[in-house]
Design a protein around this motif. Structure first.
Motif, short mmCIF file in Angstrom:
data_model
loop_
_atom_site.label_atom_id
_atom_site.label_comp_id
_atom_site.label_asym_id
_atom_site.label_seq_id
_atom_site.Cartn_x
_atom_site.Cartn_y
_atom_site.Cartn_z
N ARG A 180 -17.93 5.64 14.43
CA ARG A 180 -17.89 5.21 15.84
C ARG A 180 -18.76 3.97 16.03
NH1 ARG A 180 -18.09 9.75 17.58
NH2 ARG A 180 -15.88 9.81 18.02
N TYR A 181 -19.95 3.99 15.45
CA TYR A 181 -20.85 2.84 15.55
C TYR A 181 -20.16 1.58 14.97
CZ TYR A 181 -24.24 -0.58 14.18
OH TYR A 181 -24.87 -1.78 14.00
N ARG A 182 -19.57 1.74 13.79
CA ARG A 182 -18.98 0.56 13.12
C ARG A 182 -17.83 -0.04 13.94
NH1 ARG A 182 -21.00 1.01 7.56
NH2 ARG A 182 -21.64 3.16 7.27
N ALA A 183 -17.02 0.82 14.53
CA ALA A 183 -15.90 0.31 15.33
C ALA A 183 -16.40 -0.29 16.64
CB ALA A 183 -14.91 1.44 15.61
N LEU A 184 -17.33 0.40 17.27
CA LEU A 184 -17.82 -0.06 18.56
C LEU A 184 -18.59 -1.37 18.44
CD1 LEU A 184 -17.97 0.57 21.56
CD2 LEU A 184 -19.83 2.16 21.11
N ASP A 185 -19.27 -1.53 17.32
CA ASP A 185 -20.00 -2.78 17.10
C ASP A 185 -19.03 -3.96 17.01
OD1 ASP A 185 -22.68 -3.70 16.91
OD2 ASP A 185 -22.23 -4.30 14.84
N LYS A 186 -17.87 -3.73 16.41
CA LYS A 186 -16.86 -4.80 16.34
C LYS A 186 -16.32 -5.11 17.73
CE LYS A 186 -15.31 -3.78 11.64
NZ LYS A 186 -14.24 -3.16 10.83
N ILE A 223 -1.48 4.72 17.38
CA ILE A 223 -1.92 5.76 18.32
C ILE A 223 -2.96 5.17 19.28
CG2 ILE A 223 -3.29 7.89 18.50
CD1 ILE A 223 -1.95 8.84 15.90
N ALA A 224 -3.94 4.49 18.72
CA ALA A 224 -5.01 3.93 19.56
C ALA A 224 -4.44 2.91 20.55
CB ALA A 224 -6.09 3.29 18.69
N LYS A 225 -3.52 2.07 20.08
CA LYS A 225 -2.94 1.05 20.97
C LYS A 225 -2.16 1.69 22.12
CE LYS A 225 -2.28 -3.03 18.10
NZ LYS A 225 -1.28 -3.91 17.49
N GLU A 226 -1.33 2.66 21.76
CA GLU A 226 -0.49 3.28 22.80
C GLU A 226 -1.36 4.07 23.80
OE1 GLU A 226 2.38 2.64 23.65
OE2 GLU A 226 3.08 4.32 24.87
N SER A 283 -13.72 13.82 -1.58
CA SER A 283 -14.08 12.63 -0.80
C SER A 283 -13.20 12.50 0.44
CB SER A 283 -13.97 11.37 -1.67
OG SER A 283 -12.63 11.13 -1.98
N ALA A 284 -13.79 11.89 1.44
CA ALA A 284 -13.11 11.75 2.73
C ALA A 284 -13.72 10.56 3.45
CB ALA A 284 -13.31 13.00 3.57
N TYR A 285 -13.03 10.11 4.48
CA TYR A 285 -13.68 9.13 5.34
C TYR A 285 -13.39 9.45 6.80
CZ TYR A 285 -9.10 6.82 5.16
OH TYR A 285 -7.76 6.55 5.22
N ALA A 286 -14.41 9.16 7.60
CA ALA A 286 -14.27 9.30 9.05
C ALA A 286 -13.86 7.93 9.58
CB ALA A 286 -15.58 9.74 9.66
N GLN A 287 -12.87 7.91 10.42
CA GLN A 287 -12.37 6.63 10.95
C GLN A 287 -12.29 6.68 12.47
OE1 GLN A 287 -9.13 4.08 9.13
NE2 GLN A 287 -7.95 5.12 10.70
N CYS A 288 -12.80 5.65 13.07
CA CYS A 288 -12.72 5.54 14.52
C CYS A 288 -12.02 4.23 14.84
CB CYS A 288 -14.14 5.51 15.10
SG CYS A 288 -14.17 5.38 16.89
N ILE A 289 -11.06 4.29 15.73
CA ILE A 289 -10.40 3.06 16.15
C ILE A 289 -10.56 2.91 17.66
CG2 ILE A 289 -8.24 1.75 16.20
CD1 ILE A 289 -7.32 3.23 13.77
N PHE A 290 -11.28 1.88 18.02
CA PHE A 290 -11.36 1.53 19.44
C PHE A 290 -10.21 0.59 19.75
CE2 PHE A 290 -15.56 3.25 19.52
CZ PHE A 290 -15.74 3.60 20.86
N ALA A 291 -9.62 0.78 20.92
CA ALA A 291 -8.62 -0.17 21.40
C ALA A 291 -9.07 -0.64 22.78
CB ALA A 291 -7.25 0.49 21.47
N PRO A 342 -3.14 -4.38 23.48
CA PRO A 342 -4.50 -3.97 23.13
C PRO A 342 -4.96 -4.55 21.79
CG PRO A 342 -3.14 -2.09 23.77
CD PRO A 342 -2.21 -3.25 23.59
N GLN A 343 -6.25 -4.83 21.71
CA GLN A 343 -6.89 -5.25 20.46
C GLN A 343 -7.50 -4.00 19.84
OE1 GLN A 343 -7.19 -8.52 19.34
NE2 GLN A 343 -5.82 -9.04 21.02
N VAL A 344 -7.43 -3.90 18.50
CA VAL A 344 -8.02 -2.70 17.88
C VAL A 344 -9.19 -3.07 16.96
CG1 VAL A 344 -5.97 -1.25 18.03
CG2 VAL A 344 -6.30 -2.68 16.02
N PHE A 345 -10.11 -2.15 16.86
CA PHE A 345 -11.34 -2.35 16.08
C PHE A 345 -11.57 -1.08 15.28
CE2 PHE A 345 -11.27 -4.60 20.01
CZ PHE A 345 -11.57 -5.91 19.63
N VAL A 346 -11.55 -1.24 13.95
CA VAL A 346 -11.59 -0.06 13.08
C VAL A 346 -12.97 0.08 12.45
CG1 VAL A 346 -10.52 1.03 11.05
CG2 VAL A 346 -9.15 -0.46 12.53
N GLY A 347 -13.49 1.28 12.49
CA GLY A 347 -14.75 1.57 11.81
C GLY A 347 -14.58 2.77 10.89
#
Ligand SMILES: O=c1[nH]c(=O)c2ncn([C@@H]3O[C@H](COP(=O)(O)OP(=O)(O)OP(=O)(O)O)[C@@H](O)[C@H]3O)c2[nH]1
Ligand SMILES: [Mg+2]
Length: 286
Positions: free
Chosen positions: A268-274, A143-146, A202-210, A219-224
């Protein structure tokens, strides 16, 4: 492998094919319509899939009325000493040293601004492009890549996008990238109720920057990810599902904690930092 990441699981497919059919019934891919604009002509839209029908900016509390104006690009402060509320620029003003952050979500933009401001400066100007990007269906990284490919075509240059998921482990990762529609349908009371019959909250929040350097580039992807759990709503309701997500190691929900804290532990911070690391290495002189 992390539990629940695979949104092509049977549960995911069952839950997701309804919106896809709904989209097909209105002529395939649905490009959202902004209140202030004509329907956007999303390049490549017919190749995409729809993960819901967004009918207008007014549906999305994350949308900033300023962001939904006629022009669609503005500087992000921090990378350059330009303030967020500063002048709106036309997309044609971009240069090779600029990266567009394409989003229609004003809250995401605020956080990205704050995170970039607080960290190592980038040798790029980052500008916000208020594009109404399609809500795609599939694996989060795809999704993030497209989304990024489509944004690069619209912007005609370097672009970054992000796509955010909220994944319940009891549901094998759902709602995942479809959280937007679950939140709209169920609200802050309904999301925790989805887990009423489960011990596992339990849950996790995930952000993927592309990131793409331009149209046609892969596109390159960065997962946080930030681990946590779903709790009854507490705190301000200004941003999405913040009030129902309590990150691991904290007594407060995202909505209750200071923004400066959220922005150092968030998905978001973790992905953006990558992504920042990547851009710094990529552009560092030899
Ligand atoms: O409480 C929250 N804390 C967050 O940190 C956060 N980040 C995103 N979201 C929400 O989760 C959905 C993602 O969908 P999404 O990634 O497609 O975003 P979007 O459509 O709003 O913007 P964009 O796609 O134009 O960038 C949308 O409902 C967002 O409002 C968040 N909610
Ligand atoms: Mg979106």
């Amino acid at each position: 492998m992390q539990k629940g990441v695979n949104c092509s699981s049977r549960i995911a497919q069952r839950a997701l094919f309804t919106p896809l059919k709904a989209c097909k019934s209105v002529g395939g891919f649905h490009t959202p319509v902004r209140e202030t604009e004509q329907p956007s002509q999303t390049p490549g839209a017919s190749r995409g899939h729809c993960r819901g029908v967004r009918t207008g900016a007014s549906l999305d509390s994350d949308r900033d009325p300023v962001l939904t104006g006629r022009s669609n690009v503005r500087h992000i402060k921090g990378i350059l000493p330009v303030v967020y509320k500063q002048r709106v620029m036309d997309i044609s003003t971009k240069t090779a040293s600029e990266i567009m952050f394409a989003t229609g979500n004003a809250n995401k933009l605020r956080e990205v601004v704050a995170i970039l401001e607080a960290g190592r400066p980038l040798p790029f100007t980052v500008k916000a492009a208020n594009l109404d990007l399609p809500e795609l269906q599939g694996e989060p990284q795809e999704i993030a890549k497209e989304k990024c490919r489509l944004a690069a075509q619209q912007v005609g240059g370097a672009v970054m996008v992000e796509d955010t998921s909220l994944c319940f482990n009891a549901y094998e990762g759902l709602p995942g990238p479809y959280i937007k529609w679950f939140l709209k349908a169920l609200g802050h009371e309904g999301l925790p109720r989805m887990l009423a019959g489960f011990d596992d909250k339990s849950a996790y929040a995930q952000c993927i920057f592309a990131y793409s350097p331009g149209p046609g580039a892969e596109p390159q992807v960065f997962v946080g990810r930030t681990q946590g759990r779903i709790v009854p709503s507490r705190g301000a309701t200004a941003f999405g599902w913040d009030p129902v997500f309590q990150p691991e190691g904290f007594q407060e929900t995202y909505a209750e904690m200071d923004k400066t804290v959220k922005n150092t532990i968030s998905h978001r911070y973790r992905a953006l930092d990558k992504l920042r690391d990547y851009l710094l290495n990529f552009s560092a002189p030899e």
